[in-house]
Design an enzyme around this catalytic site. Structure first.
Site, mmCIF file in Angstrom:
data_model
loop_
_atom_site.group_PDB
_atom_site.id
_atom_site.type_symbol
_atom_site.label_atom_id
_atom_site.label_comp_id
_atom_site.label_asym_id
_atom_site.label_seq_id
_atom_site.Cartn_x
_atom_site.Cartn_y
_atom_site.Cartn_z
ATOM 1 N N VAL A 1 -50.349 81.716 -62.604
ATOM 2 C CA VAL A 1 -50.204 80.902 -61.403
ATOM 3 C C VAL A 1 -51.316 81.302 -60.443
ATOM 4 O O VAL A 1 -51.547 82.496 -60.217
ATOM 5 C CB VAL A 1 -48.828 81.118 -60.736
ATOM 6 N N CYS A 2 -52.018 80.304 -59.933
ATOM 7 C CA CYS A 2 -53.030 80.546 -58.913
ATOM 8 C C CYS A 2 -54.088 81.529 -59.432
ATOM 9 O O CYS A 2 -54.620 81.375 -60.525
ATOM 10 C CB CYS A 2 -52.340 81.039 -57.643
#
Length: 323
Positions: A107-108
């Site tokens: 994520v990210c």
């Protein structure tokens, strides 16, 4: 149903939403249909402080959690990733866990940890639009696409920033349990099952290099000073003091896009600001920003932003309009 073991990797300075968002998606899916067990691992067991100061308890440290038997490995991002990716015990454990996992996700900026573990060389990935240039620069063997909300390349899934981790988790649930379950989870969490648009609707002004010469800089300044003005190649060549052929060649070499594409993108940015900062009709904004008609603006928006101008206004205008 066999349990799918989902393990989340966190570290000091992780982004709490990168953990909490996907975790809630999997937990809701488990309550609806069963099949998931979630655990949290960190370099050391115990409280782990997020970038916002929220402490989260990691039941396991990498030294005591067997990297085998993991179905889905999810690596959170956050400001602390720049230190965490230099931790050989952490990156080594991630590499070992990924080797046996059915799929690996980040994520990210968590993709930086995947890169440090050697898991994304030659793969297409995404990350937060604000870190895409850094990722491409530091890992030239990785194909960075900063536009999608999430990307799947083989068993590696990567997502854009923060809340995009929930979009990614919904896609993983849909792949496991079907559209109906994923749709129910999305409704319960008040989410899109398929978020419309792309990261382009969130990032502004990050798509172009800076001009390297004064002549091209003069042309660029003229465009930004009045996006709605006439900016033909001949007009820009006059600003730059170059022939039209030389301008086109230098412009593309320095900025990476032809003059017409650059002008359109600057006009789209001007329209984005006008849509969220004022209440003028779309037709008026189209004329003022150089598009002529609302239909031309709509087509440009779909090319560069992925949504219609009216939808963009609804999503990003001031919250005061709803009170």
């Amino acid at each position: 149903m066999n349990q799918r073991h989902v393990v989340f990797v966190i570290y000091e300075g992780f982004q709490s939403l990168d953990l909490a968002g996907p975790l809630e998606v999997f937990q809701h899916a488990d309550r609806l249909a069963g099949g998931y067990s979630c655990r949290i691992v960190a370099p050391l067991p115990g409280p782990v402080r997020s970038s916002g100061g929220l402490p989260v308890h990691a039941a396991h440290g990498v030294a005591d959690l067997d990297p085998g038997g993991i179905d889905t490995l999810v690596v959170a991002g956050g400001r602390g990733v720049d230190r965490a990716r230099h931790d050989p015990a952490l990156t080594g454990w991630i590499a070992s866990a990924a080797a046996g996992a059915r799929r690996v996700a980040s994520v990210c900026s968590g993709v930086f940890l995947l890169a440090a573990a050697g898991l994304v060389d030659g793969r297409r990935v995404t990350t937060h639009w604000g870190r895409a240039e850094q990722l491409a620069r530091e890992h030239p063997g990785v194909r960075v696409d900063c536009d999608p909300i999430f990307v799947r390349d083989g068993k590696v899934w990567t997502s854009a920033g923060v809340t995009a981790g929930m979009d990614l988790a919904l896609a993983l649930v849909e792949a496991d349990l079907g559209r109906e379950t994923a749709h129910t989870v999305a409704r319960e969490l008040v989410l899109f099952l398929r978020r419309p648009g792309s990261q382009s609707q969130f990032g502004v002004g990050l798509w172009s290099a800076q001009p390297a010469t004064d002549s091209i800089g003069a042309a660029v300044s003229a465009i930004h000073a009045d996006p709605g003005a006439r900016h033909t190649v001949a007009d820009l060549a006059g600003c730059a003091g170059l022939s039209t052929r030389h301008l086109q060649r230098r412009f593309a070499a320095e900025l990476g896009v032809p003059p017409a594409v650059y002008v359109e993108r600057v006009r789209v940015e001007a329209a984005q600001r006008a849509l969220v900062e004022g209440g003028d009709p779309v037709e008026a904004i189209a004329r003022r920003c150089g598009f002529g008609t609302a239909e031309t603006l709509r087509r440009a928006f779909h090319r560069h932003v992925g949504v219609a101008p009216s939808d963009y206004r609804d999503r990003f205008r001031s919250t005061r309009e709803y009170t």
